[in-house]
Design a protein around this motif. Sequence first.
Motif, PDB file in Angstrom:
ATOM      1  N   ASP A 123      34.473  31.093  22.483  1.00 57.97           N
ATOM      2  CA  ASP A 123      35.912  31.259  22.321  1.00 57.97           C
ATOM      3  C   ASP A 123      36.575  29.976  22.791  1.00 57.97           C
ATOM      4  N   GLU A 124      37.264  29.279  21.899  1.00 58.57           N
ATOM      5  CA  GLU A 124      37.817  27.964  22.233  1.00 58.57           C
ATOM      6  C   GLU A 124      38.973  28.040  23.218  1.00 58.57           C
ATOM      7  N   GLU A 125      39.663  29.157  23.270  1.00 61.16           N
ATOM      8  CA  GLU A 125      40.793  29.270  24.196  1.00 61.16           C
ATOM      9  C   GLU A 125      40.311  29.401  25.641  1.00 61.16           C
ATOM     10  N   HIS A 162      40.452  39.089  16.736  1.00 62.93           N
ATOM     11  CA  HIS A 162      41.006  38.677  15.449  1.00 62.93           C
ATOM     12  C   HIS A 162      42.038  37.578  15.692  1.00 62.93           C
ATOM     13  N   GLY A 163      41.915  36.497  14.960  1.00 63.12           N
ATOM     14  CA  GLY A 163      42.833  35.371  15.117  1.00 63.12           C
ATOM     15  C   GLY A 163      42.320  34.295  16.060  1.00 63.12           C
ATOM     16  N   SER A 164      41.197  34.555  16.739  1.00 64.89           N
ATOM     17  CA  SER A 164      40.622  33.548  17.641  1.00 64.89           C
ATOM     18  C   SER A 164      40.063  32.380  16.849  1.00 64.89           C
ATOM     19  N   ARG A 165      39.985  31.246  17.503  1.00 69.06           N
ATOM     20  CA  ARG A 165      39.257  30.093  16.968  1.00 69.06           C
ATOM     21  C   ARG A 165      38.026  29.950  17.848  1.00 69.06           C
ATOM     22  N   HIS A 177      36.421  25.193  15.603  1.00 66.25           N
ATOM     23  CA  HIS A 177      37.655  25.690  14.992  1.00 66.25           C
ATOM     24  C   HIS A 177      37.414  26.666  13.846  1.00 66.25           C
ATOM     25  N   VAL A 178      36.391  27.501  13.980  1.00 67.61           N
ATOM     26  CA  VAL A 178      36.140  28.532  12.958  1.00 67.61           C
ATOM     27  C   VAL A 178      37.074  29.693  13.267  1.00 67.61           C
ATOM     28  N   LEU A 179      37.884  30.078  12.294  1.00 67.54           N
ATOM     29  CA  LEU A 179      38.851  31.157  12.468  1.00 67.54           C
ATOM     30  C   LEU A 179      38.162  32.505  12.301  1.00 67.54           C
ATOM     31  N   VAL A 180      38.443  33.412  13.243  1.00 64.72           N
ATOM     32  CA  VAL A 180      37.929  34.777  13.156  1.00 64.72           C
ATOM     33  C   VAL A 180      39.026  35.611  12.512  1.00 64.72           C
ATOM     34  N   PRO A 181      38.800  36.070  11.268  1.00 63.15           N
ATOM     35  CA  PRO A 181      39.864  36.813  10.568  1.00 63.15           C
ATOM     36  C   PRO A 181      40.130  38.168  11.196  1.00 63.15           C
TER      37      PRO A 181
END
Length: 181
Positions: A123-125, A162-165, A177-181
Motif C-alpha cells: 500500500d503506497e500510502e 478500493h481506490g488505493s494505489r 502506482h497500480v490502482l485498485v478499482p
Amino acid sequence: MTVRSGLKPTSASPAPRPLRRGSRRARLVGGLAGILVTVVVVGLVLWLSHAFDSGANRTATNVPVSWQRPVVTADALVTQSGVKITQVAVTGDGGLVDLRYKVVDPARANTLHDPRTPPAVVDEESGLVVHQLLMDHSHTGPYKTGVTYYLVFNNPGNWVHHGSRVSVMLGNAQVEHVLVP
C-alpha cells in the motif's frame, strides 16, 4: 371559612422555585455548539494533514528497504519477470487482496518462485507490505504461456482498499502506482 383544628399552616418549608425556561434550552444549545465546534476542529485538522501530505512522494520510498526491488513499468515487467499484471482487487469484504497475472514468458516467470523475492503488494500510502498468502497457497511447478495465475493475500486491517494505489512485487521487479478499482 372554617379552620380545621390540628392543621396549622407552617411557614418553615420554602415556597417552590419556579422553573426557569431558558436554562434547559441554553444548556442544550451550548452542548450542540460544543459538539459542532469539535467536529469542525477535527475536520480542519484532518483536512490540513491530508492537504500537506498529498504532495508527499508516494513511491518506493514508503516500501521497507528489505522489500524494495528495481522499479519497472507494467510493460517492462513482462521483459523483467515474464508476466503481465491483469488485476489487483480487494475481495473477501476487504480482508483479501487478489493479484492476477498472465504468463507471457514461462522461463522468466520462474523467477516468481525465488524465495529471496517473494510476491507482495505494498500500500503506497502507508507503506504496509501485504505478503502473507491466504493459506500459504502459491503456484508451484512450471508456468504455461497464456495462462492467468492468481495470488490471494491476507489484507490485515483492510489497509489496501478500493481506490488505493499499490506497488506490486513479482520476481525481481516492482511496478508502482497500480490502482485498485
